[in-house]
Write an enzyme that holds these catalytic residues in place. Sequence first.
Site, mmCIF file in Angstrom:
data_model
loop_
_atom_site.group_PDB
_atom_site.id
_atom_site.type_symbol
_atom_site.label_atom_id
_atom_site.label_comp_id
_atom_site.label_asym_id
_atom_site.label_seq_id
_atom_site.Cartn_x
_atom_site.Cartn_y
_atom_site.Cartn_z
ATOM 1 N N GLU A 66 93.827 43.885 21.099
ATOM 2 C CA GLU A 66 93.119 42.667 20.702
ATOM 3 C C GLU A 66 91.809 42.496 21.461
ATOM 4 O O GLU A 66 90.832 42.003 20.908
ATOM 5 C CB GLU A 66 94.005 41.437 20.881
ATOM 6 C CG GLU A 66 95.248 41.432 20.000
ATOM 7 C CD GLU A 66 94.957 41.276 18.497
ATOM 8 O OE1 GLU A 66 93.787 41.373 18.067
ATOM 9 O OE2 GLU A 66 95.924 41.067 17.750
ATOM 10 N N ARG B 136 101.008 46.386 23.934
ATOM 11 C CA ARG B 136 99.682 46.954 23.706
ATOM 12 C C ARG B 136 98.679 45.885 23.276
ATOM 13 O O ARG B 136 97.485 46.175 23.125
ATOM 14 C CB ARG B 136 99.742 48.013 22.603
ATOM 15 C CG ARG B 136 100.457 49.270 23.031
ATOM 16 C CD ARG B 136 100.558 50.238 21.847
ATOM 17 N NE ARG B 136 101.161 51.462 22.297
ATOM 18 C CZ ARG B 136 100.508 52.629 22.424
ATOM 19 N NH1 ARG B 136 99.242 52.740 22.093
ATOM 20 N NH2 ARG B 136 101.125 53.696 22.869
ATOM 21 N N GLY C 191 110.126 62.405 19.133
ATOM 22 C CA GLY C 191 108.943 63.272 19.100
ATOM 23 C C GLY C 191 108.357 63.479 17.712
ATOM 24 O O GLY C 191 107.462 64.309 17.538
ATOM 25 N N VAL D 214 98.848 64.042 27.322
ATOM 26 C CA VAL D 214 98.291 65.329 27.755
ATOM 27 C C VAL D 214 98.434 65.509 29.276
ATOM 28 O O VAL D 214 99.009 66.517 29.718
ATOM 29 C CB VAL D 214 96.835 65.531 27.274
ATOM 30 C CG1 VAL D 214 96.241 66.801 27.877
ATOM 31 C CG2 VAL D 214 96.779 65.574 25.741
ATOM 32 N N LYS E 295 89.901 44.915 22.501
ATOM 33 C CA LYS E 295 88.943 45.852 21.895
ATOM 34 C C LYS E 295 88.493 45.328 20.531
ATOM 35 O O LYS E 295 87.326 45.480 20.158
ATOM 36 C CB LYS E 295 89.565 47.247 21.752
ATOM 37 C CG LYS E 295 89.676 48.027 23.069
ATOM 38 C CD LYS E 295 88.320 48.479 23.584
ATOM 39 C CE LYS E 295 88.456 49.459 24.754
ATOM 40 N NZ LYS E 295 87.135 49.770 25.363
ATOM 41 N N PRO F 272 102.621 53.636 18.244
ATOM 42 C CA PRO F 272 102.273 53.931 16.844
ATOM 43 C C PRO F 272 102.974 55.198 16.338
ATOM 44 O O PRO F 272 103.036 56.200 17.047
ATOM 45 C CB PRO F 272 100.752 54.117 16.899
ATOM 46 C CG PRO F 272 100.317 53.303 18.082
ATOM 47 C CD PRO F 272 101.425 53.470 19.089
ATOM 48 N N TYR G 197 95.255 45.277 25.076
ATOM 49 C CA TYR G 197 94.246 46.326 24.877
ATOM 50 C C TYR G 197 93.695 46.262 23.455
ATOM 51 O O TYR G 197 92.480 46.199 23.248
ATOM 52 C CB TYR G 197 94.871 47.698 25.152
ATOM 53 C CG TYR G 197 93.881 48.842 25.076
ATOM 54 C CD1 TYR G 197 92.904 49.008 26.060
ATOM 55 C CD2 TYR G 197 93.920 49.766 24.033
ATOM 56 C CE1 TYR G 197 91.992 50.054 25.989
ATOM 57 C CE2 TYR G 197 93.019 50.814 23.964
ATOM 58 C CZ TYR G 197 92.058 50.956 24.955
ATOM 59 O OH TYR G 197 91.160 51.996 24.876
HETATM 60 N N1 UDP Z 1 104.321 60.534 24.943
HETATM 61 C C1 UDP Z 1 105.407 61.354 25.202
HETATM 62 N N2 UDP Z 1 105.630 61.735 26.483
HETATM 63 C C2 UDP Z 1 104.845 61.366 27.524
HETATM 64 C C3 UDP Z 1 103.744 60.544 27.257
HETATM 65 C C4 UDP Z 1 103.505 60.132 25.957
HETATM 66 O O1 UDP Z 1 106.161 61.720 24.294
HETATM 67 O O2 UDP Z 1 105.126 61.775 28.660
HETATM 68 C C5 UDP Z 1 104.074 60.136 23.557
HETATM 69 C C6 UDP Z 1 103.882 58.640 23.355
HETATM 70 O O3 UDP Z 1 105.123 57.995 23.134
HETATM 71 C C7 UDP Z 1 102.978 58.598 22.144
HETATM 72 C C8 UDP Z 1 102.145 59.884 22.263
HETATM 73 O O4 UDP Z 1 102.833 60.718 23.165
HETATM 74 O O5 UDP Z 1 103.738 58.662 20.957
HETATM 75 C C9 UDP Z 1 100.744 59.630 22.789
HETATM 76 O O6 UDP Z 1 100.866 58.807 23.912
HETATM 77 P P1 UDP Z 1 99.657 58.473 24.873
HETATM 78 O O7 UDP Z 1 100.227 57.682 25.996
HETATM 79 O O8 UDP Z 1 98.935 59.711 25.207
HETATM 80 O O9 UDP Z 1 98.636 57.569 24.061
HETATM 81 P P2 UDP Z 1 98.714 56.654 22.752
HETATM 82 O O10 UDP Z 1 98.226 57.515 21.661
HETATM 83 O O11 UDP Z 1 100.138 56.209 22.524
HETATM 84 O O12 UDP Z 1 97.833 55.513 23.044
#
Ligand code: UDP
Length: 311
Positions: free
Chosen positions: A147, A142, A207, A188, A149, A272, A145
């Site tokens: 750094e 990451r 999760g 999402v 930003k 995170p 992205y």
């Molecule tokens: N995530 C997940 N399943 C997915 C996609 C993402 O469990 O199919 C998790 C991901 O590991 C993170 C969170 O959902 O903990 C949010 O991920 P996203 O890629 O939306 O953005 P982020 O907040 O990590 O930049």
Amino acid sequence: MRVLITGGAGFIGSHLCDRFLSEGHTVIAMDNLLTGTTDNIAHLAGHPRFRFIYHDVTEYIYVDGPIDAVLHFASPASPADFPALPIQIGKVNAIGTYRTLGLAKAKGARFLLASTSEVYGDPLVHPQPETYWGNVNPIGVRGIYDESKRFAEALTMAYHRVHGLDTRIVRIFNTYGPRMRLNDGRVVPNFLTQALRGEPLTVYGDGTQTRSFTYVDDLVEGIYRLLFSDEIEPVNIGNPEEYRIIDFAHLVNEVTGNTAGVVFRPLPKDDPKQRRPDIAKAKRVLGWEPRVPLREGLRRTIEDFRRRMNL
Ligand code: UDP
């Protein structure tokens, strides 16, 4: 006002185009369509106050006539883009921010930078106030992205301090809504496309990591207020309602009527563990807080996804 929106064909950028047009402004959307698509602005074709310019903002930017505000929203932003487009991400946030700042300076325009909660990295302070400096791995997946930003924020403040440029910085937390790419890779769109196909939702790790989800109209309202405020230093815009990803998965299955459950997949590196905005500042200086409940935002997003998935 005559407003330039970079990344104007993207998810958030295109919603900003709609908002500024509906308020009576003139909008120039600029995009190289790397992750954006003209589908997002097709409904604006022929609008008398709208214009699209196909351009990569890491190259010299030329725009005819006066510009009152530059909103720099060009950048891939999905973790799925980070390993695929790291150099483009670094360039758009470093060189692209330099060029859009230069354009704003030349035009005497106000400048608003789209920054991100990723500047906080894997935060050790929870929830995250703007005063927190973050916990970022510069060389992780990451890093480019986060750094770039962070550099974009630093360069924006330099233009403000050295040239007196009128600048704004919004730190955007996880945002969702209509027009997100179906194959975007973020949680999402992944969960919604999986649920609408009747497949199990892919939960990364166990999760228990948390996120908070802002509906795009709420975000746009916050950005609009910030642009017309006097606040130079960064402002968090995000919904402080925090969900564990596993609970969010169950919610998506419930609202879509999906009975396929969840499957667990490995947690990506440097994901995170927790994220929630402290929005005291946005409330204080902008009088802003989110209005759209998650279920309602999901309903509107699902409607859009169904249509685009031909369901
Ligand atoms: N995530 C997940 N399943 C997915 C996609 C993402 O469990 O199919 C998790 C991901 O590991 C993170 C969170 O959902 O903990 C949010 O991920 P996203 O890629 O939306 O953005 P982020 O907040 O990590 O930049």
